[in-house]
Design an enzyme around this catalytic site. Structure first.
Site, PDB file in Angstrom:
ATOM      1  N   ASN A 216       2.085  -5.037   7.297  1.00 41.54           N
ATOM      2  CA  ASN A 216       2.810  -6.225   7.780  1.00 41.54           C
ATOM      3  C   ASN A 216       4.114  -5.767   8.422  1.00 41.54           C
ATOM      4  O   ASN A 216       4.413  -4.578   8.460  1.00 41.54           O
ATOM      5  CB  ASN A 216       3.044  -7.222   6.639  1.00 41.54           C
ATOM      6  CG  ASN A 216       3.831  -6.598   5.511  1.00 41.54           C
ATOM      7  OD1 ASN A 216       4.974  -6.200   5.693  1.00 41.54           O
ATOM      8  ND2 ASN A 216       3.212  -6.464   4.332  1.00 41.54           N
ATOM      9  N   ALA A 280       9.726  -6.340  -1.875  1.00 40.87           N
ATOM     10  CA  ALA A 280       8.640  -5.785  -1.049  1.00 40.87           C
ATOM     11  C   ALA A 280       7.695  -6.875  -0.548  1.00 40.87           C
ATOM     12  O   ALA A 280       7.443  -7.862  -1.243  1.00 40.87           O
ATOM     13  CB  ALA A 280       7.852  -4.761  -1.860  1.00 40.87           C
ATOM     14  N   ASP A 284      -1.415  -8.578   0.203  1.00 38.69           N
ATOM     15  CA  ASP A 284      -2.187  -9.330  -0.794  1.00 38.69           C
ATOM     16  C   ASP A 284      -3.577  -8.735  -0.995  1.00 38.69           C
ATOM     17  O   ASP A 284      -4.151  -8.842  -2.057  1.00 38.69           O
ATOM     18  CB  ASP A 284      -2.310 -10.795  -0.348  1.00 38.69           C
ATOM     19  CG  ASP A 284      -0.964 -11.504  -0.424  1.00 38.69           C
ATOM     20  OD1 ASP A 284      -0.229 -11.235  -1.388  1.00 38.69           O
ATOM     21  OD2 ASP A 284      -0.641 -12.291   0.494  1.00 38.69           O
ATOM     22  N   LYS A 294     -13.201   8.726   9.464  1.00 30.33           N
ATOM     23  CA  LYS A 294     -12.834   7.742  10.496  1.00 30.33           C
ATOM     24  C   LYS A 294     -14.066   6.922  10.896  1.00 30.33           C
ATOM     25  O   LYS A 294     -15.136   7.489  11.158  1.00 30.33           O
ATOM     26  CB  LYS A 294     -12.281   8.486  11.711  1.00 30.33           C
ATOM     27  CG  LYS A 294     -11.745   7.551  12.758  1.00 30.33           C
ATOM     28  CD  LYS A 294     -11.205   8.294  13.951  1.00 30.33           C
ATOM     29  CE  LYS A 294     -10.939   7.312  15.070  1.00 30.33           C
ATOM     30  NZ  LYS A 294     -10.875   7.938  16.363  1.00 30.33           N
ATOM     31  N   ASP A 312      -0.772  -8.494  -8.472  1.00 31.08           N
ATOM     32  CA  ASP A 312       0.506  -9.159  -8.184  1.00 31.08           C
ATOM     33  C   ASP A 312       1.559  -8.507  -9.077  1.00 31.08           C
ATOM     34  O   ASP A 312       1.599  -8.745 -10.291  1.00 31.08           O
ATOM     35  CB  ASP A 312       0.398 -10.664  -8.436  1.00 31.08           C
ATOM     36  CG  ASP A 312       1.623 -11.387  -7.909  1.00 31.08           C
ATOM     37  OD1 ASP A 312       2.749 -10.875  -8.106  1.00 31.08           O
ATOM     38  OD2 ASP A 312       1.467 -12.441  -7.274  1.00 31.08           O
ATOM     39  N   ILE A 313       2.387  -7.676  -8.488  1.00 34.13           N
ATOM     40  CA  ILE A 313       3.346  -6.861  -9.263  1.00 34.13           C
ATOM     41  C   ILE A 313       4.371  -7.760  -9.952  1.00 34.13           C
ATOM     42  O   ILE A 313       4.675  -7.598 -11.137  1.00 34.13           O
ATOM     43  CB  ILE A 313       4.044  -5.839  -8.339  1.00 34.13           C
ATOM     44  CG1 ILE A 313       2.977  -4.994  -7.620  1.00 34.13           C
ATOM     45  CG2 ILE A 313       5.000  -4.953  -9.127  1.00 34.13           C
ATOM     46  CD1 ILE A 313       3.502  -4.144  -6.486  1.00 34.13           C
ATOM     47  N   PHE A 330      11.078 -12.573  -4.062  1.00 34.11           N
ATOM     48  CA  PHE A 330      11.369 -13.040  -2.710  1.00 34.11           C
ATOM     49  C   PHE A 330      10.164 -13.838  -2.236  1.00 34.11           C
ATOM     50  O   PHE A 330       9.050 -13.622  -2.721  1.00 34.11           O
ATOM     51  CB  PHE A 330      11.630 -11.858  -1.762  1.00 34.11           C
ATOM     52  CG  PHE A 330      13.095 -11.525  -1.644  1.00 34.11           C
ATOM     53  CD1 PHE A 330      13.802 -11.079  -2.742  1.00 34.11           C
ATOM     54  CD2 PHE A 330      13.763 -11.678  -0.429  1.00 34.11           C
ATOM     55  CE1 PHE A 330      15.153 -10.778  -2.645  1.00 34.11           C
ATOM     56  CE2 PHE A 330      15.118 -11.388  -0.318  1.00 34.11           C
ATOM     57  CZ  PHE A 330      15.814 -10.934  -1.426  1.00 34.11           C
ATOM     58  N   LYS A 344       6.020 -21.117  -6.036  1.00 35.15           N
ATOM     59  CA  LYS A 344       5.907 -19.684  -6.308  1.00 35.15           C
ATOM     60  C   LYS A 344       6.685 -19.309  -7.571  1.00 35.15           C
ATOM     61  O   LYS A 344       6.237 -18.489  -8.371  1.00 35.15           O
ATOM     62  CB  LYS A 344       6.458 -18.907  -5.108  1.00 35.15           C
ATOM     63  CG  LYS A 344       5.665 -17.690  -4.774  1.00 35.15           C
ATOM     64  CD  LYS A 344       5.992 -17.164  -3.395  1.00 35.15           C
ATOM     65  CE  LYS A 344       4.890 -17.450  -2.400  1.00 35.15           C
ATOM     66  NZ  LYS A 344       5.117 -16.873  -1.095  1.00 35.15           N
ATOM     67  N   LYS A 348       4.611 -17.545 -10.435  1.00 37.43           N
ATOM     68  CA  LYS A 348       4.848 -16.120 -10.724  1.00 37.43           C
ATOM     69  C   LYS A 348       5.578 -15.911 -12.044  1.00 37.43           C
ATOM     70  O   LYS A 348       5.613 -14.805 -12.548  1.00 37.43           O
ATOM     71  CB  LYS A 348       5.667 -15.484  -9.601  1.00 37.43           C
ATOM     72  CG  LYS A 348       5.050 -15.657  -8.235  1.00 37.43           C
ATOM     73  CD  LYS A 348       4.635 -14.344  -7.653  1.00 37.43           C
ATOM     74  CE  LYS A 348       3.974 -14.542  -6.304  1.00 37.43           C
ATOM     75  NZ  LYS A 348       3.482 -13.282  -5.770  1.00 37.43           N
TER      76      LYS A 348
HETATM   77  N1  CTP Z   1       4.575  -9.807  -4.757  1.00 34.07           N
HETATM   78  C1  CTP Z   1       4.160  -8.806  -5.620  1.00 34.07           C
HETATM   79  N2  CTP Z   1       2.868  -8.374  -5.585  1.00 34.07           N
HETATM   80  C2  CTP Z   1       1.975  -8.905  -4.733  1.00 34.07           C
HETATM   81  C3  CTP Z   1       2.379  -9.941  -3.832  1.00 34.07           C
HETATM   82  C4  CTP Z   1       3.684 -10.354  -3.870  1.00 34.07           C
HETATM   83  O1  CTP Z   1       4.977  -8.324  -6.414  1.00 34.07           O
HETATM   84  N3  CTP Z   1       0.724  -8.456  -4.716  1.00 34.07           N
HETATM   85  C5  CTP Z   1       5.939 -10.292  -4.851  1.00 34.07           C
HETATM   86  C6  CTP Z   1       6.785 -10.016  -3.622  1.00 34.07           C
HETATM   87  O2  CTP Z   1       7.479  -8.770  -3.750  1.00 34.07           O
HETATM   88  C7  CTP Z   1       7.744 -11.185  -3.651  1.00 34.07           C
HETATM   89  C8  CTP Z   1       6.936 -12.313  -4.243  1.00 34.07           C
HETATM   90  O3  CTP Z   1       5.883 -11.683  -4.963  1.00 34.07           O
HETATM   91  O4  CTP Z   1       8.838 -10.969  -4.515  1.00 34.07           O
HETATM   92  C9  CTP Z   1       6.335 -13.294  -3.257  1.00 34.07           C
HETATM   93  O5  CTP Z   1       5.688 -12.611  -2.220  1.00 34.07           O
HETATM   94  P1  CTP Z   1       4.965 -13.435  -1.069  1.00 34.07           P
HETATM   95  O6  CTP Z   1       4.257 -12.469  -0.183  1.00 34.07           O
HETATM   96  O7  CTP Z   1       5.899 -14.429  -0.453  1.00 34.07           O
HETATM   97  O8  CTP Z   1       3.945 -14.290  -1.942  1.00 34.07           O
HETATM   98  P2  CTP Z   1       2.430 -14.182  -2.240  1.00 34.07           P
HETATM   99  O9  CTP Z   1       2.231 -13.993  -3.703  1.00 34.07           O
HETATM  100  O10 CTP Z   1       1.801 -13.157  -1.373  1.00 34.07           O
HETATM  101  O11 CTP Z   1       1.955 -15.654  -1.887  1.00 34.07           O
HETATM  102  P3  CTP Z   1       1.397 -16.275  -0.504  1.00 34.07           P
HETATM  103  O12 CTP Z   1       0.772 -15.119   0.247  1.00 34.07           O
HETATM  104  O13 CTP Z   1       0.450 -17.289  -0.955  1.00 34.07           O
HETATM  105  O14 CTP Z   1       2.595 -16.854   0.195  1.00 34.07           O
END
Ligand code: CTP
Length: 402
Positions: A216, A280, A284, A294, A312-313, A330, A344, A348
């Protein structure tokens, strides 16, 4: 405690008029201010304007017998907690860098060990000239805080970097500089001394095959700025960074990772922590079966990527027995920013969500407008450079864990 006192040196540029608004903001913040006006500055605004706004005498010359006996140039800087040069012209920056003292302003700047904040404003070509860039690098090396000018249309009809930042942003720099550890008195402890802060930053890369990956636009800038601000406030900072092109901020311990699963493992290994800030942009999904070799074109049939969900960390940390006392996530959103951030926060299980609208060029950019969403409500900040967002956030965190 005595309110901070600012010595404002107003240089000669069209942006000098913005110094008037800055004086108003400095006083509104409860600080006192005294002004030095250079000869060039006096071509744009008058000592009377500055005196009326600062409610203090304005100093313009080194060769004033009355002032030198009552309030000498040494005293002017000695009584100040911070010297602000605004606007800092190319000429003033050059003289400061060379240590020239041919006026009251340059003599004050040479004869001081008070912290100096310079806010440049000039024509884009003057700013970009090798001489000015050399002088700015020299000044930064000498410990002067030089603010980067804004980009945009200039009074001279050109376009580019060189505009004076808005007074509100300069005020943010003044407050941040006054809060720096160098401003602390000996024996005083820093606001986050003894606290262990765990930060994730940047994107993750999820391999498709040895040469391709899912990623990303995250640059890691916001997370690195937060790590820098936390370390400057005395914290023991562990930064887990995805693939970024950024240098490690002073005093920060860094672990580099590539994938979400590596990031999760590095976070686990870095525990326990008092505070965790998950900045970070974790991918996902990863490919369920990354190819060892390759992937080649096969003449017609398109490859199909099978995806698997990444751990999801943040949510995992919220459930962990070693959960940090303050857990901040974040949220990058492109619509309904606050509603999504509230959802969220609950989903979370963290304490705060710092939400930003990434529909523009926030990801990879240098500025950020954030909303701090907590169980108590929402606090919205205006668009600020990422390092200012970082410092404000760390101040808020330090207040919360005090
Ligand atoms: N985060 C994480 N591990 C993941 C995805 C997200 O720790 N696999 C954490 C990010 O570091 C951030 C927060 O979760 O602090 C939200 O990340 P975001 O990408 O906005 O949310 P998602 O859980 O990916 O939700 P969505 O894609 O539905 O918006």
């Amino acid at each position: 405690m005595k309110p901070p006192h600012i010595l404002l040196i107003v240089g000669g540029g069209i942006a000098a008029y913005k110094a008037c608004e800055l004086i108003r903001l400095i006083r509104k913040a409860g600080m006192t201010v005294r002004c030095v006006l250079t000869d060039g500055g006096a071509q744009f605004i008058t000592p009377m304007t500055l005196a009326a706004l600062s409610e203090n005498e304005v100093f313009t010359t080194l060769w004033d017998l009355k002032n030198e006996t009552e309030m000498g140039h040494i005293q002017l800087s000695r009584e100040a907690d911070l010297i602000v040069v605004c606007p800092a012209t190319a000429d003033l920056l050059a003289k400061m860098a060379a240590g020239i003292s041919d006026s009251l302003a340059t003599t004050v700047l040479l004869a001081t060990d008070t912290p100096v904040l310079a806010v440049p404003a000039m024509n884009v070509r003057m700013w970009q000239h090798a001489a000015t860039q050399r002088n700015v690098a020299q000044l930064r090396g000498d410990g002067v805080t030089v603010v980067d000018p804004d980009d945009g249309a200039m009074a001279c009809g050109e376009y580019g970097p060189g505009r004076l930042p808005e007074p509100v942003a300069i005020m943010g720099e003044i407050e941040a500089t006054l809060a720096l550890p160098s401003r602390m008195h000996p024996g005083q402890t820093l606001p986050l001394s003894g606290k262990r802060v765990l930060i994730t930053a940047g994107p993750t890369h999820e391999p498709i095959d040895p040469v391709r990956f899912i990623a990303n636009r995250s640059s890691g800038r916001q997370g690195f700025a937060i790590a820098e601000a936390a370390a400057a406030m005395g914290a023991d900072v562990q930064l887990i960074a995805g693939p970024v092109h950024l240098s490690t901020p002073p005093g920060v311990k860094r672990t580099d990772v590539e994938t979400a699963r590596e990031m999760a493992a590095a976070v686990d290994a870095a525990l326990p922590a008092d505070i965790a800030i998950m900045v970070a942009a974790v991918a996902d999904w990863r490919t369920a079966d990354a190819a060892d070799q390759k992937i080649k074109k096969t003449g017609g049939a398109l490859p199909v990527l099978h995806l698997a969900e990444n751990p999801d960390i943040l949510a995992g940390l919220a459930r962990d027995a070693r959960r940090p006392a303050l857990l901040v996530g974040f949220a990058a959103e492109t619509e309904n920013v606050i509603d999504h951030a509230r959802a969220k926060l609950a989903r979370k299980g963290c304490d705060w969500i710092v939400a930003n609208d990434v529909s523009g060029d926030v990801m990879g950019g240098t500025e950020n407008a954030v909303h701090i969403v907590t169980a108590q409500g929402v606090e919205s900040w205006s668009n600020l450079p990422k390092d200012q967002v970082a410092r404000r956030l760390m101040e808020k965190i330090a207040d919360a864990v005090r």
